[in-house]
Each structure stands twice: as structure tokens, then as C-alpha cells.
Design a protein around this motif. Structure first.
Motif, PDB file in Angstrom:
ATOM      1  N   MET A 102       0.837  -1.200   0.000  1.00  0.00           N
ATOM      2  CA  MET A 102       0.000   0.000   0.000  1.00  0.00           C
ATOM      3  C   MET A 102       0.872   1.250   0.000  1.00  0.00           C
ATOM      4  SD  MET A 102      -2.557  -1.470   2.899  1.00  0.00           S
ATOM      5  CE  MET A 102      -3.715  -0.115   3.003  1.00  0.00           C
ATOM      6  N   THR A 103       0.292   2.364  -0.440  1.00  0.00           N
ATOM      7  CA  THR A 103       1.049   3.607  -0.481  1.00  0.00           C
ATOM      8  C   THR A 103       1.219   4.166   0.933  1.00  0.00           C
ATOM      9  OG1 THR A 103      -0.914   4.936  -0.711  1.00  0.00           O
ATOM     10  CG2 THR A 103       0.094   4.170  -2.739  1.00  0.00           C
ATOM     11  N   ASP A 106      -2.085   5.463   2.131  1.00  0.00           N
ATOM     12  CA  ASP A 106      -3.011   4.399   2.536  1.00  0.00           C
ATOM     13  C   ASP A 106      -2.599   3.776   3.858  1.00  0.00           C
ATOM     14  OD1 ASP A 106      -4.867   4.616   0.587  1.00  0.00           O
ATOM     15  OD2 ASP A 106      -4.064   3.032  -0.693  1.00  0.00           O
ATOM     16  N   ASN A 107      -1.275   3.614   4.038  1.00  0.00           N
ATOM     17  CA  ASN A 107      -0.795   3.066   5.301  1.00  0.00           C
ATOM     18  C   ASN A 107      -1.222   3.943   6.458  1.00  0.00           C
ATOM     19  OD1 ASN A 107       1.243   0.676   5.683  1.00  0.00           O
ATOM     20  ND2 ASN A 107       1.527   1.425   3.610  1.00  0.00           N
ATOM     21  N   THR A 110      -4.925   3.698   7.183  1.00  0.00           N
ATOM     22  CA  THR A 110      -5.400   2.527   7.941  1.00  0.00           C
ATOM     23  C   THR A 110      -5.412   2.833   9.433  1.00  0.00           C
ATOM     24  OG1 THR A 110      -3.180   1.616   8.014  1.00  0.00           O
ATOM     25  CG2 THR A 110      -4.645   0.718   6.340  1.00  0.00           C
ATOM     26  N   PRO A 157       4.405   3.179  -2.992  1.00  0.00           N
ATOM     27  CA  PRO A 157       4.212   1.983  -2.164  1.00  0.00           C
ATOM     28  C   PRO A 157       5.354   1.876  -1.153  1.00  0.00           C
ATOM     29  CG  PRO A 157       3.983   1.462  -4.495  1.00  0.00           C
ATOM     30  CD  PRO A 157       4.477   2.871  -4.420  1.00  0.00           C
TER      31      PRO A 157
ATOM     32  N   TYR B  80      -7.022  -8.437  -3.044  1.00  0.00           N
ATOM     33  CA  TYR B  80      -7.084  -7.386  -2.033  1.00  0.00           C
ATOM     34  C   TYR B  80      -6.910  -7.936  -0.627  1.00  0.00           C
ATOM     35  CZ  TYR B  80      -8.403  -3.861  -5.418  1.00  0.00           C
ATOM     36  OH  TYR B  80      -8.389  -2.989  -6.465  1.00  0.00           O
ATOM     37  N   ARG B 214     -11.016   1.103  -2.496  1.00  0.00           N
ATOM     38  CA  ARG B 214     -10.218   2.275  -2.130  1.00  0.00           C
ATOM     39  C   ARG B 214     -10.781   2.998  -0.924  1.00  0.00           C
ATOM     40  NH1 ARG B 214     -11.852   6.803  -6.132  1.00  0.00           N
ATOM     41  NH2 ARG B 214     -14.013   6.278  -6.498  1.00  0.00           N
ATOM     42  N   ARG B 219      -8.975  -0.793   2.514  1.00  0.00           N
ATOM     43  CA  ARG B 219      -7.693  -0.632   3.200  1.00  0.00           C
ATOM     44  C   ARG B 219      -7.523  -1.682   4.289  1.00  0.00           C
ATOM     45  NH1 ARG B 219      -8.679   4.940   2.450  1.00  0.00           N
ATOM     46  NH2 ARG B 219      -9.786   4.998   4.412  1.00  0.00           N
ATOM     47  N   MET B 222      -6.488  -4.893   2.575  1.00  0.00           N
ATOM     48  CA  MET B 222      -5.090  -4.885   2.146  1.00  0.00           C
ATOM     49  C   MET B 222      -4.159  -4.954   3.351  1.00  0.00           C
ATOM     50  SD  MET B 222      -4.955  -2.354  -1.122  1.00  0.00           S
ATOM     51  CE  MET B 222      -6.009  -1.033  -0.572  1.00  0.00           C
ATOM     52  N   ASP B 226      -1.270  -7.682   3.726  1.00  0.00           N
ATOM     53  CA  ASP B 226       0.150  -7.371   3.779  1.00  0.00           C
ATOM     54  C   ASP B 226       0.793  -7.754   5.103  1.00  0.00           C
ATOM     55  OD1 ASP B 226       0.089  -6.503   1.267  1.00  0.00           O
ATOM     56  OD2 ASP B 226       0.198  -4.365   1.699  1.00  0.00           O
TER      57      ASP B 226
END
Lengths: 263, 367
Positions: A102-103, A106-107, A110, A157, B80, B214, B219, B222, B226
Motif C-alpha cells: 500500500m502507499t 493508505d498506510n 489505515t 508503495p 485485495y 479504495r 484498506r 489490504m 500485507d
């Protein structure tokens, strides 16, 4: 750099007689200390002293076999990590634990996950309240990005970023949670002098500007003695010293633990 | 040369967060949509080649659209949320058979025959519920082990729809036929009408999936994909995030399954949704690009269209090769292309597309 606080503030978190073992290995035995509201509390000690285990107990990742944790006046034996997050505990990791695909933006976003309340149907439409909410949180995250001076990597990212910047993004993600207690696990490991200075500045700013209570593990003694209000020293899972930096520095047990004792 | 963002300043977060932040992309997308919704039907109505043949619409574009939809569903889960599933075919089957049952009425539950649209959406809902049930193991097991658990779903539902005659309304042959398709009084029968129907579904679902992906929920997916431990420590509940991904993914796959049965196949048997289908969808998502909506379309196009193109190619250039040889060649070229692509660009076509776009910003100047 930091003046000792005049009146001792009330404890935000107190740990009483925490013991944690993995099978036969005692990681932490009978450790008690507290973290006062608004202070920077350092946890130091040689490798394997149980510092990270201590943080893991605080935010519910490990469940200590014995002892009690009181956070914001509520005592409990252990909690789940997401409950700790809901309670206002954020942390960063020794080995950066970012969402690599994630960018940066975005990080950090979250970190706002718990504060975004719109339901799935609104998100599906991405209109009206959901869009307003998204923009409002984006604005908040942009302020953090400004503060940490990472505007230029907003849409990169994080997997592609150098280590020092990843550490900064991770701090940003923790700040986005607007925590009451911020746990930093070796925020300056592997950094050069300039990066350490930057990071120290961010930590002090967060502490003074937002009044966020911070507990940090760090090996750089210069940094620890400079920025922390009180220091607790662990060795082999036991507490050997606790006090203001000057006291700890002169403590014979601490010197022995770090330098070894001649026989 | 034409693909420049210079001079396009964004003055609000809303503009920066738009689905296509670059003006050229917006124009291209509008043109594509206009062509797909108005151009193709018009060209077909005036018998302009190649749109005058039913073959193109019925046998190439229609399956491409529906499988793209299914691939979007698979991508939500695998791309995702990072939960590898091999049960996509089963969820398509659940969508198809549930839609069929709702559409023909269930006397045992005092349910009258429902309209087509409601049946298709309820089919998706049933698949969604099954997805949640078969997603529960994902809380304990990860990666390859989870994919084996979802494989159980595949075999279970293969067996269920083959053996339990209730689902097929006791059809002696085991194969069932879709009833007439009607939406708010309009009957969908001709290839162009079916094409428009599938296109509408695909566009609406692609937009919805993109919005979810998105947004906050995306999020969270994802984050779980991750690094699940870090995600939990910032307050994301793995249970909610994983099961919502299973639910959304299976819903989309279920709707795609209902469309596949009702609109493309017309009459079908459980074989249409076997393990091959699951693997085909998995390949589409991997080759197209994990974690991108665009990749679902590109992957579907590649897997579906390339074999057709390859089989037509020798005849088109005037080579006389026997059909058997063509089939063998097709497999060889197709397989080696997949290997080549995955070695050169493991992130799939969507990544290639992105690289191409970045290069195009400078082209034809060196910097």
C-alpha cells in the motif's frame, strides 16, 4: 533537554508483577512499573532483557501468566490487540511492520480505520457522508504527513522506500490513531545521526504538542538520556533500576549490566 | 505526447481521490463506455462488420464480460485480502442454482417465482452466505492450507448440485434451462440485449468493487493481506475484515455465476462450474494483476481471447495447418506466454499497463 515534571502526574498505565514465560523460558519475571500521563518513558536493557516482550504484554499481543495491567483505571489480566488499539494504545515495531503493497498515504489512513464509521453501503457508493468522511480523514492524515515531512512519498508503495522513511511512515500510522499511549520499539535502530535527530524531534513534538504519553525502547543511550523523563532498566527479565535518567546513569547495577562485572 | 498531466492541478482532496485523477484517463474511459453502450449496439443494428456476426457478441464478448465480473470477485478475495481460494467455481454454481430456484419458485418455502433481477441478486446473496461459512477456516489457517480448505467447498458443491435433485427441480437429465429473462417488463433475448445486460452488471459491479477497495474496508483488506499482525495491532479485527472480503467476493462471483448460467449458457449442468472454472478464474486474476480491478478485465481478456485468436491466426495468414496441430500449438504458445509473463512481470498486466502509462508521460522525449 527535558526538565523533570514538577508534580508527579497520575499513572496512565501501571504494570504490577508481570511474569511471562514461553515454556521453560522466563522472558519477564515479576516486573512492576508505571507510565505517567504525558511523560516519555524509556525501557532499556541489554539484548534479550525482555523489553519487547514487555511492550507486547502492554498492547495485548502476549498474555502474561501472572500480574495485572491497569490502563486508564481499568485493570485486566490481558486483552486482545484490537481491544488495546480501541483503548488508545498504538505502537511501532522493531522490524518495520508496514503494509508493503500500500502507499504511504493508505498506510497512514489505515490508522484511521477505527474512526471511520460509515457503513459498507455508503462506502460502496463513495458519495455523500462516506466521501465527506474519507476527505475529513484524508485531511487529518495529510497533517501528519506534513508534520513528518514525507509529502514527497505520499503515493509511493512503502515497500519501495528506504528504511529510515519506512520508520517514519510507521510512526505516522501510529499517530493517525491519535493514541493516548504510544509504544515505540527501537524507533532509531539502524539510523544515522541526522535521521536520529529528526526522529527525536518528532517524538518530542508529539509528546509536547499533543501531550501523547510515550513508552520507548531504545539502545542509543545518548537519545534515551536526552529525551526521556524516566527510565526503567531490565536485565534477564527482571527490573534492576527505575528512575530519572541521571539516577539510572549512576546506578551500579545498570553499569554492571551493560559493561559486565569483573570476577 | 498527448498523455501529459502538466497543468492539471488538484485543489481539493476529492479531486485527488477521484477514480480517474488524470483528465486523459477520464476522457478515454468516457469514450470507451460510450462505445460499449451505444456504439456497439448501433454498429450491430446497421450490420457493420465485425459486429454484424452473432458470433462475436455471443461467443466472445459476452463470456469475456461475465468472466471479468467473476474475476473481479476473485480479485477482491485473493488480490485485495490475500486469502487464496480455489472454490470460485463452487460460488458461481451456488449463484446459478440459487437464482434458478428463486426464479422458478420454491413451493416448500411458499416462495412464488421471483423476477429475474431479484433471483440473480438473491443468488449472489446465497453465494455470499456460503462464502462466509467457508471463509471461517481462514481465521485459523493461511495460504496454501486455506486454499485446500476452499477446495473442499468446490468438491462439496459439485457433489451437491449433481446428486441432490431438488436443486435441478428433478430434471431427469440433470441439466437445467434458464427461464426467459425479463427485467421490469423488458425481455432480454437477442445477443445485443444480452450483451447490454452483462455490460450493465459488469460496469455497476466494477465501480462498486473499486469504491469498496479504495475505501476504509478495502484498506482493511489490504492491511490484513500485507501484515495481519500489524493490522490487528492497529485495531482491525481480522474476523470482520476476512469474512467481509469473503462475503463481498462471493456475492460478486455468485452474481457472475447466475449471469453465466442464465445469460451465456442458457442451459447448464454442474460440470459448467467445476474445478477447471475455479482455476481459470485464479489464472485470470494472477495474470491480470492481483489487487487491481483493471487486472481482472485484462486477465479475463488474455485467458479467454488469446486461445481464440491463436486458433484463428493460421487461417488468417493463409497457413494450412490441421486443426489438431493448431490445438497443440495453441496450448504450447499459450503456456509459454503465461510462463514468460509471470517471469518478466509477476504483478501482471495491470502493472505493465501502469508502467506503459508512466513511460507515455514522457514520450517521445527522453526526460
Amino acid at each position: 533537554m527535558s526538565e523533570p515534571k514538577s508534580a508527579p502526574a497520575e499513572a496512565l498505565l501501571s504494570l504490577e508483577n508481570i511474569s511471562l514465560s514461553f515454556g521453560g523460558l522466563k522472558a519477564v519475571s515479576d516486573v512492576s512499573f508505571d507510565i505517567r500521563k504525558g511523560e516519555i518513558r524509556a525501557i532499556i536493557g541489554p539484548n534479550g532483557a525482555g523489553k519487547t516482550s514487555m511492550l507486547n504484554c502492554i498492547n495485548g499481543f502476549y498474555h502474561p501468566q501472572q500480574g495485572r495491567i491497569t490502563f486508564k483505571g481499568r485493570t485486566r489480566k490481558s486483552m486482545r490487540p484490537h481491544e488495546a488499539a480501541r483503548g488508545g494504545i498504538a505502537r511501532t515495531f522493531q522490524n518495520v511492520a508496514l503494509f508493503k503493497g500500500m502507499t504511504t498515504l493508505d498506510n497512514i489512513m489505515t490508522g484511521r480505520a477505527l474512526r471511520m464509521k460509515r457503513g459498507v453501503l455508503w462506502q460502496l457508493l463513495r458519495a455523500g457522508p462516506a466521501l465527506r468522511e474519507e476527505i475529513e480523514h484524508r485531511r487529518f492524515c495529510e497533517e501528519i504527513i506534513d508534520f513528518l515531512e514525507i509529502e514527497h512519498i505520499r503515493k509511493t508503495p512503502v515497500g519501495k522506500l528506504p528504511y529510515g522513511l519506512q520508520k517514519r511512515v510507521e510512526l505516522g500510522r501510529a499517530l493517525a490513531m491519535e493514541p493516548d499511549l504510544l509504544l515505540l520499539d527501537e524507533p532509531m535502530a539502524g539510523m544515522n545521526l541526522e535521521e536520529k535527530q529528526d526522529m527525536s524531534r518528532f517524538i518530542l513534538d508529539v509528546n509536547r504538542r499533543d501531550g501523547t504519553t510515550i513508552a520507548l525502547i531504545e539502545h542509543d543511550m545518548g537519545v534515551v538520556m536526552d529525551i526521556s523523563d524516566r527510565v526503567v532498566v531490565l536485565e534477564y527479565g527482571r527490573k534492576i533500576a527505575d528512575g530519572v535518567p541521571a539516577d539510572v546513569q549512576g546506578n551500579q547495577k545498570v553499569i554492571d549490566a551493560y559493561l559486565g562485572v569483573p570476577r | 505526447m498527448f498523455y501529459r498531466e502538466a497543468g492539471q492541478f488538484k485543489t481539493s482532496y476529492a479531486a485527488d481521490m477521484a477514480i480517474f485523477p488524470i483528465r486523459q484517463d477520464r476522457i478515454a474511459m468516457l469514450l470507451l463506455l460510450a462505445f460499449a453502450f451505444a456504439g456497439v449496439p448501433l454498429l450491430a443494428a446497421f450490420h457493420v462488420p465485425p459486429f454484424n456476426s452473432e458470433y462475436l457478441l455471443r461467443a466472445i464478448i459476452l463470456p469475456f464480460l461475465i468472466l471479468s465480473l467473476a474475476a473481479i470477485g476473485v480479485n477482491v478475495l485473493i488480490g485485495y485480502c490475500g486469502q487464496v481460494s480455489l472454490g470460485s467455481g463452487a460460488f458461481m454454481a451456488i449463484g446459478a442454482y440459487s437464482a434458478y430456484k428463486f426464479n422458478t419458485g420454491i413451493p416448500g418455502l411458499w416462495l412464488p417465482p421471483l423476477p429475474t433481477l431479484a433471483s440473480i441478486l438473491l443468488g449472489g446473496l446465497m453465494a455470499s452466505i456460503a462464502g462466509i461459512v467457508f471463509g471461517i477456516p481462514s481465521l485459523r489457517i493461511k495460504g496454501l492450507y486455506l486454499s485446500v480448505a476452499t477446495l473442499a467447498a468446490q468438491f462439496f458443491f459439485d457433489w451437491l448440485f449433481l446428486r441432490v435433485k431438488w436443486f435441478t427441480n428433478y430434471a431427469p437429465s440433470g441439466s437445467v434451462s434458464a427461464p426467459e429473462l425479463s427485467f421490469f417488463g423488458l425481455t432480454v433475448a437477442s445477443p445485443v440485449e444480452k450483451y447490454l445486460l452483462a455490460l450493465t452488471f459488469v460496469c455497476v459491479f466494477a465501480l462498486g468493487a473499486k469504491n469498496l477497495a479504495r475505501g476504509n474496508l478495502g484498506r482493511q483488506w489490504m492491511a490484513i493481506r500485507d501484515m495481519d499482525i500489524a493490522a490487528e495491532l492497529i485495531g482491525i479485527r481480522p474476523l470482520a475484515a476476512k469474512l467481509s472480503a469473503f462475503a463481498v467476493s462471493s456475492f460478486i462471483i455468485g452474481v457472475a455465476g447466475a449471469l453465466w448460467a442464465f445469460v451465456y449458457l442458457g442451459s447448464w449442468e454442474p460440470l459448467a462450474f467445476n474445478i477447471d472454472r475455479s482455476l481459470q478464474l485464479l489464472f485470470m486474476v494472477i495474470i491480470g494483476g492481483l489487487g487491481t480491478i483493471l487486472g481482472s478485465f485484462l486477465g479475463a481478456a488474455f485467458i479467454l481471447l488469446l486461445p481464440i485468436a491463436l486458433s484463428q491466426l493460421p487461417a488468417a495468414v493463409g497457413l494450412k495447418i490441421s486443426t489438431a496441430t493448431i490445438t497443440h500449438l495453441e496450448f504450447i504458445i499459450f503456456g509459454s506466454l503465461i510462463c514468460f509473463l509471470l517471469i518478466k512481470e509477476p504483478l501482471g498486466f495491470a502493472r505493465l499497463w501502469q508502467i506503459g502509462k508512466e513511460k507515455l508521460r514522457l514520450w517521445p522525449f527522453p526526460y
